[in-house]
Write an enzyme that holds these catalytic residues in place. Structure first.
Site, PDB file in Angstrom:
ATOM      1  N   GLY A  12       0.778  -1.163   0.003  1.00  0.00           N
ATOM      2  CA  GLY A  12       0.083   0.030   0.159  1.00  0.00           C
ATOM      3  C   GLY A  12       0.954   1.148   0.005  1.00  0.00           C
ATOM      4  O   GLY A  12       2.049   1.260   0.273  1.00  0.00           O
ATOM      5  N   CYS A  51       5.358  -6.314   1.731  1.00  0.00           N
ATOM      6  CA  CYS A  51       5.472  -4.800   2.127  1.00  0.00           C
ATOM      7  C   CYS A  51       4.815  -4.221   3.285  1.00  0.00           C
ATOM      8  O   CYS A  51       4.719  -4.775   4.236  1.00  0.00           O
ATOM      9  CB  CYS A  51       5.332  -4.236   0.692  1.00  0.00           C
ATOM     10  SG  CYS A  51       6.388  -2.479   0.831  1.00  0.00           S
ATOM     11  N   TYR A  52       3.636  -3.567   2.725  1.00  0.00           N
ATOM     12  CA  TYR A  52       3.020  -2.912   3.888  1.00  0.00           C
ATOM     13  C   TYR A  52       2.164  -3.857   4.616  1.00  0.00           C
ATOM     14  O   TYR A  52       1.876  -3.495   5.752  1.00  0.00           O
ATOM     15  CB  TYR A  52       1.846  -2.063   3.075  1.00  0.00           C
ATOM     16  CG  TYR A  52       0.712  -1.282   4.115  1.00  0.00           C
ATOM     17  CD1 TYR A  52       1.212   0.002   4.583  1.00  0.00           C
ATOM     18  CD2 TYR A  52      -0.485  -2.026   4.315  1.00  0.00           C
ATOM     19  CE1 TYR A  52       0.085   0.530   5.525  1.00  0.00           C
ATOM     20  CE2 TYR A  52      -1.402  -1.234   5.408  1.00  0.00           C
ATOM     21  CZ  TYR A  52      -1.068  -0.098   5.789  1.00  0.00           C
ATOM     22  OH  TYR A  52      -1.944   0.447   6.653  1.00  0.00           O
ATOM     23  N   HIS A  66       8.315  -6.998  -3.292  1.00  0.00           N
ATOM     24  CA  HIS A  66       7.020  -7.481  -3.970  1.00  0.00           C
ATOM     25  C   HIS A  66       7.378  -8.526  -5.059  1.00  0.00           C
ATOM     26  O   HIS A  66       8.021  -8.354  -6.101  1.00  0.00           O
ATOM     27  CB  HIS A  66       6.821  -6.283  -4.829  1.00  0.00           C
ATOM     28  CG  HIS A  66       6.255  -5.253  -4.123  1.00  0.00           C
ATOM     29  ND1 HIS A  66       5.029  -4.814  -3.902  1.00  0.00           N
ATOM     30  CD2 HIS A  66       6.905  -4.242  -3.337  1.00  0.00           C
ATOM     31  CE1 HIS A  66       4.560  -3.867  -2.939  1.00  0.00           C
ATOM     32  NE2 HIS A  66       5.862  -3.270  -2.729  1.00  0.00           N
ATOM     33  N   GLU A 118       5.217 -10.079  -6.589  1.00  0.00           N
ATOM     34  CA  GLU A 118       4.161 -10.068  -7.829  1.00  0.00           C
ATOM     35  C   GLU A 118       4.731  -9.537  -9.018  1.00  0.00           C
ATOM     36  O   GLU A 118       4.066  -9.724 -10.027  1.00  0.00           O
ATOM     37  CB  GLU A 118       3.008  -9.617  -7.241  1.00  0.00           C
ATOM     38  CG  GLU A 118       2.689  -7.899  -7.180  1.00  0.00           C
ATOM     39  CD  GLU A 118       3.466  -7.561  -5.588  1.00  0.00           C
ATOM     40  OE1 GLU A 118       3.136  -6.363  -5.287  1.00  0.00           O
ATOM     41  OE2 GLU A 118       4.038  -8.505  -4.809  1.00  0.00           O
ATOM     42  N   SER A 151     -16.109  -0.800 -28.994  1.00  0.00           N
ATOM     43  CA  SER A 151     -15.294  -0.121 -29.537  1.00  0.00           C
ATOM     44  C   SER A 151     -14.481  -0.904 -30.933  1.00  0.00           C
ATOM     45  O   SER A 151     -13.934  -0.196 -31.785  1.00  0.00           O
ATOM     46  CB  SER A 151     -14.203   0.384 -28.655  1.00  0.00           C
ATOM     47  OG  SER A 151     -13.413  -0.491 -28.195  1.00  0.00           O
ATOM     48  N   GLY A 152     -14.878  -2.081 -30.713  1.00  0.00           N
ATOM     49  CA  GLY A 152     -13.952  -3.010 -31.608  1.00  0.00           C
ATOM     50  C   GLY A 152     -12.597  -3.540 -31.185  1.00  0.00           C
ATOM     51  O   GLY A 152     -12.006  -4.252 -31.707  1.00  0.00           O
ATOM     52  N   GLY A 153     -12.197  -2.966 -29.930  1.00  0.00           N
ATOM     53  CA  GLY A 153     -10.953  -3.442 -29.375  1.00  0.00           C
ATOM     54  C   GLY A 153     -11.196  -4.829 -28.740  1.00  0.00           C
ATOM     55  O   GLY A 153     -12.480  -5.489 -28.455  1.00  0.00           O
ATOM     56  N   VAL A 154     -10.030  -5.222 -28.029  1.00  0.00           N
ATOM     57  CA  VAL A 154     -10.223  -6.576 -27.425  1.00  0.00           C
ATOM     58  C   VAL A 154     -11.248  -6.742 -26.424  1.00  0.00           C
ATOM     59  O   VAL A 154     -12.241  -7.680 -26.106  1.00  0.00           O
ATOM     60  CB  VAL A 154      -8.736  -7.261 -26.896  1.00  0.00           C
ATOM     61  CG1 VAL A 154      -8.596  -8.305 -26.126  1.00  0.00           C
ATOM     62  CG2 VAL A 154      -7.787  -7.095 -28.121  1.00  0.00           C
ATOM     63  N   ASP A 155     -11.177  -5.665 -25.364  1.00  0.00           N
ATOM     64  CA  ASP A 155     -11.942  -5.703 -24.242  1.00  0.00           C
ATOM     65  C   ASP A 155     -13.293  -5.882 -24.392  1.00  0.00           C
ATOM     66  O   ASP A 155     -14.245  -6.672 -24.056  1.00  0.00           O
ATOM     67  CB  ASP A 155     -11.549  -4.576 -23.444  1.00  0.00           C
ATOM     68  CG  ASP A 155     -10.077  -4.388 -23.210  1.00  0.00           C
ATOM     69  OD1 ASP A 155      -9.399  -5.418 -23.505  1.00  0.00           O
ATOM     70  OD2 ASP A 155      -9.481  -3.191 -22.944  1.00  0.00           O
ATOM     71  N   SER A 156     -13.963  -4.645 -25.413  1.00  0.00           N
ATOM     72  CA  SER A 156     -15.293  -4.331 -25.620  1.00  0.00           C
ATOM     73  C   SER A 156     -15.734  -5.698 -26.480  1.00  0.00           C
ATOM     74  O   SER A 156     -16.977  -6.056 -26.186  1.00  0.00           O
ATOM     75  CB  SER A 156     -15.798  -3.223 -25.932  1.00  0.00           C
ATOM     76  OG  SER A 156     -14.984  -3.175 -27.126  1.00  0.00           O
ATOM     77  N   SER A 157     -14.942  -6.047 -27.195  1.00  0.00           N
ATOM     78  CA  SER A 157     -15.222  -7.262 -27.934  1.00  0.00           C
ATOM     79  C   SER A 157     -15.561  -8.757 -27.428  1.00  0.00           C
ATOM     80  O   SER A 157     -16.565  -9.258 -27.311  1.00  0.00           O
ATOM     81  CB  SER A 157     -14.301  -7.573 -29.115  1.00  0.00           C
ATOM     82  OG  SER A 157     -13.976  -6.387 -29.847  1.00  0.00           O
ATOM     83  N   LYS A 177      -5.127  -7.367 -19.273  1.00  0.00           N
ATOM     84  CA  LYS A 177      -5.378  -7.639 -20.703  1.00  0.00           C
ATOM     85  C   LYS A 177      -4.991  -9.194 -21.014  1.00  0.00           C
ATOM     86  O   LYS A 177      -5.875  -9.504 -22.051  1.00  0.00           O
ATOM     87  CB  LYS A 177      -4.220  -6.529 -21.537  1.00  0.00           C
ATOM     88  CG  LYS A 177      -4.331  -6.600 -22.830  1.00  0.00           C
ATOM     89  CD  LYS A 177      -5.619  -6.398 -23.339  1.00  0.00           C
ATOM     90  CE  LYS A 177      -5.673  -4.716 -23.401  1.00  0.00           C
ATOM     91  NZ  LYS A 177      -6.963  -4.068 -23.849  1.00  0.00           N
TER      92      LYS A 177
END
Length: 583
Positions: free
Chosen positions: A69, A96-97, A232, A234, A286-292, A437
């Site tokens: 954090g 960490c935190y 970290h 990760e 939008s035609g991008g990966v996410d919205s598709s 992504k």
């Protein structure tokens, strides 16, 4: 994978599934911890740190991880969790935190290090566990001093040949070398000196650095099983961090590792159906990966009760509108409405140069367009539209300062997160909100989307508005579109479009002009920057080392073919400290 509703304590926990909870204290990489757990085959949920013990118990967690954090444990308002988490009989890992908070809970001192560590550091995994630690991994758990020939190193013992950290059942450092590189980011650190005697007796020093004596620790007493790391694990900058997390999952928590992306698809589908009921959903496509991926998932869940709206906002790449119409209307047979609102968007942006304001205005205009189109859908279908679906990903959320813990630092607004108006009339459906992504891409593959679409480079929701620095005009956008088209043509032609070569490539039109020479004449034209990065999760990224001959072709074509540009530069900044997009 975890779904958006699971970050809320009111969501019904999946007690039948092996689950590791990640308590989010607001660190920029909190979700990255959850992602690493999922990559290792274990279901993970990112939850608020202030959940009650009863709510945590309801998840029946196999393990609990406390994230990093941005605050000090001594700051007013610093996030905390119930101390009873340590007494649940469940292994806990503090990062960490998270390590500092537990140290404070145990009565240990959290001190200002004096020398802030940020960046790569080398930890040394303790051979004998440090002060007061028994070598519990050796036969009969003898003290080192009790072994025959106690003057020898552990690695010199018969048939050993390994450091203690490499011996079987060595907890979170199993199979790691005695020295390994990690990523540090801290000003405070936990000190063993001055700790209550009872606590000190249960502490084992697992690793240290030259400036951080307690870089990793464990504490086991009265049912508590705690492991803490000051670094970290990760992030990709800790090369063997994934192994440390896997060791926690499998060596400490004894997880089975049965989680798969197909499970996420089934649960996300069920979640959408439960939330929507017999209602209708309008999806911003939008035609991008996410919205598709969102559109395909929603179509799978609710069928023809989904209407997708594609907004031509005048900020798109060249021929983007035609491409989206062909793919989704002809290939997927989805109810697709195309709205040309380019004049409205460009009107909103006239005279605007501040990036956050650009994003806010674009977000508001999107909602206005959706509202108008929803009214038309109501008229056509005879049913109200109460839900708006978006392809929001977790990097969008965390960069906008909207962590589950509510303590993340805001970096930039995303039009679909911080840019939404407070009086939004729709209920949001965001099934990818907790995914990165690459995870969205894998989900797209499971859904059967075409490879060309699944592996398309990201394109920001605000479009070219955040790649046209300064005021946005149609003339500037036309120049930028041509530059971007040439850039992508050359990257694809050189077979550099896919990872590991590039993860995202685009052109940026800078608000500066410079002197040049074309033919025998002087020019005073625009400068274009080329941005190409490699990244696994888009939370961190490095600039792509494109071949010089490819860069030369890109530069020559842009300068020769695009009127108004006489200079091309290459961005060699990494994220952090820079972001991937320029605005």
């Amino acid at each position: 994978m975890n779904t958006a509703p699971t970050v809320h304590p009111a969501a019904a926990p999946l007690t039948a599934r092996e689950t590791v909870l990640v308590l989010d204290f607001g660190g920029q990489t909190a979700q990255l911890i959850a992602r690493r757990v999922r990559e290792a085959g274990v279901f993970s949920l990112l939850v608020r740190p202030d959940l009650s013990l009863e709510e945590i118990k309801a998840f029946n967690p196999a393990g609990i991880i406390l994230s990093g954090g941005p605050m000090s444990v001594y700051e007013k308002g610093a996030p905390v969790c119930d101390k009873g988490v340590l007494a649940l009989g469940v292994p806990v890992l503090g990062v960490c935190y998270g390590m500092q908070l537990v140290g404070q809970m145990l009565g240990m001192k959290v001190i200002n290090a004096g020398h802030r560590e940020f960046g790569r550091a080398e930890i040394e995994i303790c051979k004998n566990g440090g002060k007061g630690r028994q070598v519990g991994n050796l036969p009969h758990a003898k003290q080192v001093g009790d072994l025959p020939h106690s003057g020898q190193q552990v690695g010199d013992l018969p048939h050993s040949g390994q450091q203690v950290g490499n011996l079987p059942h060595a907890g979170i450092f199993k199979s790691l070398p005695a020295k390994t590189t990690v990523w540090m980011s801290h000003g405070d650190q936990v000190a063993l000196e001055g700790a209550p005697a009872a606590v000190a007796a249960g502490v084992k020093v697992l690793a240290s650095t030259s400036t951080c004596p307690l870089a990793a620790m464990s504490y086991e007493a009265e049912g508590v099983r705690f492991f803490g790391v000051q670094f970290h694990p990760e992030v990709t900058h800790t090369p063997q961090g994934a192994e440390i997390i896997e060791n926690f999952l499998y060596e400490v928590c004894h997880c089975k590792g049965e989680w798969r992306m197909a499970d996420y698809l089934e649960e996300a589908t069920a979640t959408v159906r439960a939330k929507v009921g017999d209602g209708r959903v309008i999806c911003g496509l939008s035609g991008g990966v996410d919205s598709s991926v969102v559109a395909a998932l929603l179509h799978r869940a609710i069928g023809d009760r989904l209407t997708c709206v594609f907004v031509d906002n005048g900020l798109l790449r060249k021929n983007e509108r035609q491409s989206v119409e062909t793919m989704f209307r002809d290939h997927f047979h989805i109810d697709l409405r195309v709205v040309d609102a380019s004049a409205e968007f460009l009107g909103d942006l006239a005279g605007i140069t501040e990036p956050q304001e650009k994003r806010r205005l674009i977000g508001h205009r999107f909602i206005d367009v959706f509202s108008e189109e929803a009214a038309k859908v109501v008229k056509d279908k005879g049913q109200a539209v109460k839900f708006l679906a978006q392809g929001t990903l977790y990097p969008d959320v965390i960069e906008s300062g909207h962590s589950t813990g509510g303590t993340a630092a805001g970096i930039k607004l995303h039009h679909n997160v911080g840019g939404l108006p407070p009086d939004l009339e729709f209920k949001l459906i965001e099934p990818l909100r907790e995914l990165f992504k690459d995870e969205a891409r894998r989900l797209g593959e499971v859904l059967g989307l075409p490879e060309k679409l699944v592996w398309r480079h990201p394109f920001p929701g605000p479009g070219l508005a955040v790649r046209c620095l300064g005021e946005v005009t149609k003339e500037k956008l036309d120049v930028l579109r041509e530059c971007d088209t040439i850039l992508l043509e050359e990257i694809v032609s050189a077979d550099l479009y896919k990872s590991p070569h590039t993860s995202q490539v685009f052109a940026v039109l800078l608000p500066v002009k410079s002197v040049g020479v074309m033919g025998d004449g002087r020019t005073y034209d625009s400068c274009v920057a080329i941005r190409a990065v490699t990244s696994e999760d888009f939370m961190t990224a490095d600039w792509a080392r494109l071949p010089y001959d490819v860069l030369a072709r890109i530069s020559n074509r842009i300068i020769n073919e695009v009127r108004g540009v006489n200079r091309v530069v290459y961005d060699i900044s990494s994220k952090p400290p820079a972001t991937i997009e320029w605005e």
